[in-house]
Design a protein around this motif. Structure first.
Motif, PDB file in Angstrom:
ATOM      1  N   ALA A 268     -25.110 -12.195  15.112  1.00 56.05           N
ATOM      2  CA  ALA A 268     -25.693 -11.311  14.105  1.00 56.05           C
ATOM      3  C   ALA A 268     -24.602 -10.569  13.354  1.00 56.05           C
ATOM      4  O   ALA A 268     -23.513 -10.324  13.880  1.00 56.05           O
ATOM      5  N   ARG A 269     -24.947 -10.199  12.109  1.00 59.46           N
ATOM      6  CA  ARG A 269     -24.045  -9.422  11.246  1.00 59.46           C
ATOM      7  C   ARG A 269     -24.786  -8.205  10.725  1.00 59.46           C
ATOM      8  O   ARG A 269     -25.995  -8.255  10.504  1.00 59.46           O
ATOM      9  N   ASP A 270     -24.077  -7.114  10.505  1.00 55.91           N
ATOM     10  CA  ASP A 270     -24.701  -5.832  10.178  1.00 55.91           C
ATOM     11  C   ASP A 270     -25.401  -5.850   8.824  1.00 55.91           C
ATOM     12  O   ASP A 270     -25.295  -6.783   8.032  1.00 55.91           O
ATOM     13  N   PHE A 271     -26.117  -4.765   8.552  1.00 57.01           N
ATOM     14  CA  PHE A 271     -27.030  -4.657   7.411  1.00 57.01           C
ATOM     15  C   PHE A 271     -26.358  -4.922   6.068  1.00 57.01           C
ATOM     16  O   PHE A 271     -26.934  -5.573   5.191  1.00 57.01           O
ATOM     17  N   PHE A 272     -25.149  -4.391   5.877  1.00 62.55           N
ATOM     18  CA  PHE A 272     -24.498  -4.460   4.565  1.00 62.55           C
ATOM     19  C   PHE A 272     -23.295  -5.397   4.529  1.00 62.55           C
ATOM     20  O   PHE A 272     -22.655  -5.533   3.491  1.00 62.55           O
ATOM     21  N   GLY A 273     -22.992  -6.055   5.656  1.00 62.64           N
ATOM     22  CA  GLY A 273     -21.864  -6.976   5.684  1.00 62.64           C
ATOM     23  C   GLY A 273     -20.526  -6.287   5.806  1.00 62.64           C
ATOM     24  O   GLY A 273     -19.523  -6.766   5.258  1.00 62.64           O
ATOM     25  N   ILE A 274     -20.480  -5.191   6.546  1.00 57.49           N
ATOM     26  CA  ILE A 274     -19.227  -4.447   6.722  1.00 57.49           C
ATOM     27  C   ILE A 274     -18.237  -5.266   7.538  1.00 57.49           C
ATOM     28  O   ILE A 274     -17.043  -5.310   7.244  1.00 57.49           O
ATOM     29  N   LYS A 275     -18.730  -5.921   8.585  1.00 56.12           N
ATOM     30  CA  LYS A 275     -17.887  -6.743   9.442  1.00 56.12           C
ATOM     31  C   LYS A 275     -18.110  -8.225   9.126  1.00 56.12           C
ATOM     32  O   LYS A 275     -19.233  -8.669   8.924  1.00 56.12           O
ATOM     33  N   PRO A 276     -17.041  -9.020   9.067  1.00 61.27           N
ATOM     34  CA  PRO A 276     -17.166 -10.436   8.702  1.00 61.27           C
ATOM     35  C   PRO A 276     -17.557 -11.312   9.892  1.00 61.27           C
ATOM     36  O   PRO A 276     -17.282 -10.978  11.054  1.00 61.27           O
ATOM     37  N   PHE A 277     -18.204 -12.435   9.581  1.00 57.16           N
ATOM     38  CA  PHE A 277     -18.537 -13.434  10.599  1.00 57.16           C
ATOM     39  C   PHE A 277     -18.519 -14.802   9.921  1.00 57.16           C
ATOM     40  O   PHE A 277     -19.340 -15.085   9.047  1.00 57.16           O
ATOM     41  N   TYR A 278     -17.555 -15.642  10.313  1.00 55.31           N
ATOM     42  CA  TYR A 278     -17.408 -16.982   9.764  1.00 55.31           C
ATOM     43  C   TYR A 278     -17.808 -18.015  10.814  1.00 55.31           C
ATOM     44  O   TYR A 278     -17.620 -17.792  12.018  1.00 55.31           O
ATOM     45  N   TYR A 279     -18.314 -19.161  10.348  1.00 57.54           N
ATOM     46  CA  TYR A 279     -18.692 -20.196  11.310  1.00 57.54           C
ATOM     47  C   TYR A 279     -18.675 -21.576  10.663  1.00 57.54           C
ATOM     48  O   TYR A 279     -18.725 -21.719   9.436  1.00 57.54           O
ATOM     49  N   THR A 280     -18.615 -22.585  11.508  1.00 58.02           N
ATOM     50  CA  THR A 280     -18.744 -23.974  11.075  1.00 58.02           C
ATOM     51  C   THR A 280     -19.427 -24.759  12.179  1.00 58.02           C
ATOM     52  O   THR A 280     -19.372 -24.375  13.360  1.00 58.02           O
ATOM     53  N   LEU A 281     -20.059 -25.846  11.818  1.00 58.85           N
ATOM     54  CA  LEU A 281     -20.681 -26.763  12.778  1.00 58.85           C
ATOM     55  C   LEU A 281     -20.017 -28.113  12.586  1.00 58.85           C
ATOM     56  O   LEU A 281     -20.113 -28.711  11.511  1.00 58.85           O
ATOM     57  N   GLN A 282     -19.338 -28.586  13.627  1.00 60.40           N
ATOM     58  CA  GLN A 282     -18.597 -29.840  13.548  1.00 60.40           C
ATOM     59  C   GLN A 282     -19.156 -30.865  14.535  1.00 60.40           C
ATOM     60  O   GLN A 282     -19.459 -30.522  15.686  1.00 60.40           O
ATOM     61  N   ARG A 283     -19.317 -32.081  14.076  1.00 55.25           N
ATOM     62  CA  ARG A 283     -19.784 -33.169  14.933  1.00 55.25           C
ATOM     63  C   ARG A 283     -18.576 -33.806  15.616  1.00 55.25           C
ATOM     64  O   ARG A 283     -17.660 -34.298  14.954  1.00 55.25           O
ATOM     65  N   THR A 284     -18.566 -33.792  16.942  1.00 61.66           N
ATOM     66  CA  THR A 284     -17.452 -34.332  17.712  1.00 61.66           C
ATOM     67  C   THR A 284     -17.997 -35.267  18.783  1.00 61.66           C
ATOM     68  O   THR A 284     -19.214 -35.449  18.920  1.00 61.66           O
ATOM     69  N   ASP A 285     -17.099 -35.830  19.578  1.00 60.43           N
ATOM     70  CA  ASP A 285     -17.547 -36.697  20.666  1.00 60.43           C
ATOM     71  C   ASP A 285     -18.247 -35.906  21.767  1.00 60.43           C
ATOM     72  O   ASP A 285     -18.837 -36.494  22.679  1.00 60.43           O
ATOM     73  N   ARG A 286     -18.190 -34.584  21.681  1.00 63.13           N
ATOM     74  CA  ARG A 286     -18.942 -33.736  22.613  1.00 63.13           C
ATOM     75  C   ARG A 286     -20.296 -33.332  22.038  1.00 63.13           C
ATOM     76  O   ARG A 286     -21.007 -32.515  22.624  1.00 63.13           O
ATOM     77  N   GLY A 287     -20.612 -33.843  20.878  1.00 59.44           N
ATOM     78  CA  GLY A 287     -21.832 -33.442  20.191  1.00 59.44           C
ATOM     79  C   GLY A 287     -21.517 -32.424  19.114  1.00 59.44           C
ATOM     80  O   GLY A 287     -20.390 -32.341  18.619  1.00 59.44           O
ATOM     81  N   ALA A 288     -22.495 -31.627  18.744  1.00 61.29           N
ATOM     82  CA  ALA A 288     -22.306 -30.607  17.715  1.00 61.29           C
ATOM     83  C   ALA A 288     -21.595 -29.401  18.317  1.00 61.29           C
ATOM     84  O   ALA A 288     -22.076 -28.806  19.282  1.00 61.29           O
ATOM     85  N   GLN A 289     -20.455 -29.042  17.737  1.00 59.08           N
ATOM     86  CA  GLN A 289     -19.708 -27.872  18.192  1.00 59.08           C
ATOM     87  C   GLN A 289     -19.785 -26.775  17.135  1.00 59.08           C
ATOM     88  O   GLN A 289     -19.361 -26.960  15.992  1.00 59.08           O
ATOM     89  N   PHE A 290     -20.314 -25.627  17.534  1.00 59.30           N
ATOM     90  CA  PHE A 290     -20.391 -24.438  16.684  1.00 59.30           C
ATOM     91  C   PHE A 290     -19.145 -23.609  16.960  1.00 59.30           C
ATOM     92  O   PHE A 290     -18.873 -23.236  18.106  1.00 59.30           O
ATOM     93  N   ILE A 291     -18.388 -23.312  15.904  1.00 55.04           N
ATOM     94  CA  ILE A 291     -17.134 -22.571  16.033  1.00 55.04           C
ATOM     95  C   ILE A 291     -17.223 -21.342  15.140  1.00 55.04           C
ATOM     96  O   ILE A 291     -17.634 -21.438  13.982  1.00 55.04           O
ATOM     97  N   PHE A 292     -16.851 -20.171  15.658  1.00 52.40           N
ATOM     98  CA  PHE A 292     -16.986 -18.940  14.871  1.00 52.40           C
ATOM     99  C   PHE A 292     -15.778 -18.040  15.070  1.00 52.40           C
ATOM    100  O   PHE A 292     -14.987 -18.203  16.008  1.00 52.40           O
ATOM    101  N   GLY A 293     -15.637 -17.059  14.163  1.00 53.88           N
ATOM    102  CA  GLY A 293     -14.551 -16.104  14.295  1.00 53.88           C
ATOM    103  C   GLY A 293     -14.672 -14.968  13.298  1.00 53.88           C
ATOM    104  O   GLY A 293     -15.379 -15.074  12.286  1.00 53.88           O
ATOM    105  N   SER A 294     -13.976 -13.883  13.568  1.00 51.92           N
ATOM    106  CA  SER A 294     -13.897 -12.754  12.641  1.00 51.92           C
ATOM    107  C   SER A 294     -13.066 -13.103  11.422  1.00 51.92           C
ATOM    108  O   SER A 294     -13.173 -12.449  10.382  1.00 51.92           O
ATOM    109  N   GLU A 295     -12.212 -14.105  11.569  1.00 49.89           N
ATOM    110  CA  GLU A 295     -11.383 -14.551  10.467  1.00 49.89           C
ATOM    111  C   GLU A 295     -11.419 -16.076  10.404  1.00 49.89           C
ATOM    112  O   GLU A 295     -11.555 -16.748  11.435  1.00 49.89           O
TER     113      GLU A 295
END
Length: 660
Positions: free
Chosen positions: A163-190
């Protein structure tokens, strides 16, 4: 405030990857780090400790018996394999959390949860956030008062809730990558964290470049990196065990003007809300300081904080070119003297401003063409030498009507009697004759949906200019297409309020808050924004536009509220912003030649029609102000060199080397 990262589909051998993701954002949290690696999940954290200095370490795990444990390192066997269970101190439990931000009402929430029978092992807001989610689920989000981006892992359901706050004060980045382990969700503050993961292959999103040219910041949900996205403000995201992503909007700003409340009562409501917000934002186990500029926002905020703590420290920057004049520093020093508070200041030199640009662009993750980001970089730098957290005035303009462009609808009323077609025709005639007033008549012939998309209007490129500039346009959405959903949500409101609503979702989150977070964290400093408080918004949403803006003045009732804390000369002062002397610098031979070299580089020739770039430079040197358009291109080229120049850049120092 901290930095968080992680990914699903984790395996024991992923510890070095998780560690690299944490290390590249070490500037966000120099006070500690933790990695949690369990079957299917990896969670990482860098800590800047402000609340519960001893007990608030992360990742935090809710173990058996409703107690939590903080993880400082994964449990590994001598051969490097992962040890299951509680071996070597590894906490085990159904839920684990990594959290970036502050929950200012965590003590109130803890008391409520304790009354319901929940037990706590620490005095941290992180544990309160985790328990609140366990007790109330997604409904906990609307009970929070603060800034946040977090992820909670449910080991039993094998789901990740973010989750991310009401006005977007703090950042949240993500990607979904298909790998040999299946779908990998990767996230970070940067974004830098995600770039460290081997499942992601770096690729430029050229559609982001198109929108950037019109907005001067990244305006799309997808970032400049293909396949990496930003979680929108007031949204939560659930990553299911099968890799499916489910996004929900948990809060939406709405307006309910109180036409019956008097002006005096409105002023009182603003002042009460701001003083309460500053009290909440002063909650910390370390000293909290404040920025102080010449403007009303920081002046009012700092004065409110001084009532709570007369020994506060304040911080100001200006530019050496204006030293000795009536500038930011002289105004701030005079007010600090009247309030009896400390003020530290710095005049930014020309050479150090230009030398800082690679570090600024590296920290920003995506290209930012706002010259004031560099001023923030330096004021954060001087503040970080004395405190670990500061109050900053972002959000006041969007909440209380602070931008002069919000006055345009009032000016347009002067010609409301004229048919729209007549106004458009007169505008074309005046433009052809190079007469002043053509823009005014053109805007008066349109609705704000037609011409306003952010404060970048008039300083960034128009879609027509963009088409001439780009060598290979990719037919991305126009600014009007991007802002149309926000305008649709605000349908039925007056034009000024519709403009404010659009700014909440574009200018505020894409420019103002992004540079606030990235520049403060570059120096391991927490920036807190009391205006961007849910209860302050609940007051602003009831104030009729006529009590916010009129044809002569902005922030009408906010200024009157501020007079209860600061002298009228400050409360009624016109907005300056950071007057960065880029206009004059770009006319100097040394900087003209420097930028010209970038504009004729191989990268520039790949993306742009170089003749158009050089035309901008020459027109500016001849006297026309093209500085902001030049800066937009220059910052993109520098950013591209840092992130796509072929070398791995893992620090601000390496960024400077990459562009040298």
């Amino acid at each position: 405030m901290c930095g968080i990262c992680g990914f699903t589909g984790a395996a024991p051998e992923d510890l070095p990857t998780l560690k690299s993701m944490c290390d590249v954002m070490a500037h966000r949290g120099p006070d500690g780090e933790g990695q949690y690696l369990d079957a299917g999940i990896a969670l990482g954290h860098r800590r800047l400790s402000l609340i519960d200095l001893e007990g608030g370490n992360q990742p935090m795990v809710r173990a058996t018996g409703e107690h939590v444990s903080a993880v400082t390192s994964p449990a590994l066997a001598a051969d490097g394999s992962f040890i299951q269970g509680e071996a070597r101190g590894m906490a085990r439990g159904r839920h684990a959390i990594v959290f970036n931000g502050e929950i200012y009402n965590y003590r109130d929430l803890r008391a409520e949860l304790e009354a319901d029978g929940w037990e706590f092992s620490t005095n941290s807001d992180t544990e309160v956030l985790l328990v609140a989610y366990l007790a109330w689920g997604e409904a906990a989000l609307n009970r929070l008062r603060g800034m946040f981006a977090f992820a909670i892992w449910d080991a039993e359901a094998r789901e990740l809730f973010c989750a991310r706050d009401f006005f977007g004060i703090k950042p949240f980045y993500y990607t979904l990558q298909r790998t040999d382990r299946g779908a990998q969700f990767i996230f970070g503050s940067e974004i830098k964290c995600i770039l460290e993961h081997p499942a992601y292959t770096r690729a430029l999103n050229e559609e982001a470049l198109e929108s950037y040219l019109c907005f001067q910041f990244s305006a799309l949900p997808e970032t400049f990196f293909k396949g990496i996205f930003k979680l929108a403000p007031a949204h939560c995201l659930r990553v299911h065990a099968d890799g499916r992503l489910e996004t929900t909007r948990y809060w939406r700003p709405d307006y309910d003007f109180d036409e019956g409340r008097s002006r005096a009562d409105t002023v009182g409501a603003i002042d009460d809300a701001m003083r309460e917000s500053v009290r909440y934002h002063n909650v910390a186990d370390v000293e909290v300081g404040s920025f102080l500029s010449s403007g009303i926002d920081s002046s009012y905020m700092a004065a409110c904080l001084a009532k709570e703590n007369p020994a506060i420290k304040t911080f100001t920057v200006g530019f050496a070119e204006y030293e000795g004049e009536r500038d930011e520093i002289s105004w701030a020093a005079e007010l600090a003297d009247q309030l009896g508070i400390a003020n530290a200041s710095k005049h930014i030199g020309e050479d150090e401003y230009w030398a800082s640009l690679p570090a600024v662009q590296w920290h920003m993750d995506e290209p930012s063409a706002d010259p004031s980001a560099v001023a923030l970089y330096f004021v954060d730098q001087i503040a970080a030498k004395q405190v670990k957290a500061v109050l900053s005035g972002e959000g006041a303009d969007e909440f209380f009507g602070g931008y002069r462009i919000y006055q345009v609808p009032f000016a347009n009323q002067k010609v409301a009697w004229a048919p729209k077609g007549l106004l458009r025709g007169a505008s074309k005639v005046m433009r052809a004759a190079h007469l002043r007033g053509a823009n005014y008549l053109e805007r008066a012939s349109e609705t704000c949906e037609d011409w306003y998309y952010t404060n970048a209007n008039g300083v960034a490129f128009t879609p027509e200019e963009r088409a001439r500039l780009l060598k290979r346009p990719v037919s991305g959405p126009s600014p009007q297409e991007l802002t149309a959903p926000a305008y649709a949500e605000a349908a039925g409101l007056d034009e000024t309020t519709r403009m404010q609503y659009v700014d909440l979702y574009f200018w505020l989150v894409g420019d103002i808050l992004l540079k606030t977070d990235k520049m403060s964290m570059a120096h391991s400093l927490e920036s807190r924004v009391p205006f961007l408080d849910k209860e302050v918004f609940n007051v602003s949403r009831t104030i009729p536009t006529r009590l916010k803006v009129d044809a002569e003045q902005t922030k009408l009732t906010l200024r009157e509220a501020a007079e209860r804390a600061i002298p009228p000369d400050w409360a009624q002062k016109e907005k300056l912003g950071f007057p960065v002397p880029v206009v004059s610098w770009l006319r100097e031979e040394r900087y003209y030649d420097l930028v010209r070299a970038w504009f004729t580089s191989e990268t520039a020739q790949r993306f742009f029609n170089v003749d158009e770039l050089l035309k901008l430079l020459d027109e500016h040197r001849a006297g026309a102000d093209r500085s902001r358009k030049i800066w937009i291109i220059y910052m993109f080229l520098m950013w591209h060199k840092i992130y796509f120049g072929g070398a791995h850049v893992g620090s601000a120092e390496e960024a400077a080397q990459a562009v040298s």
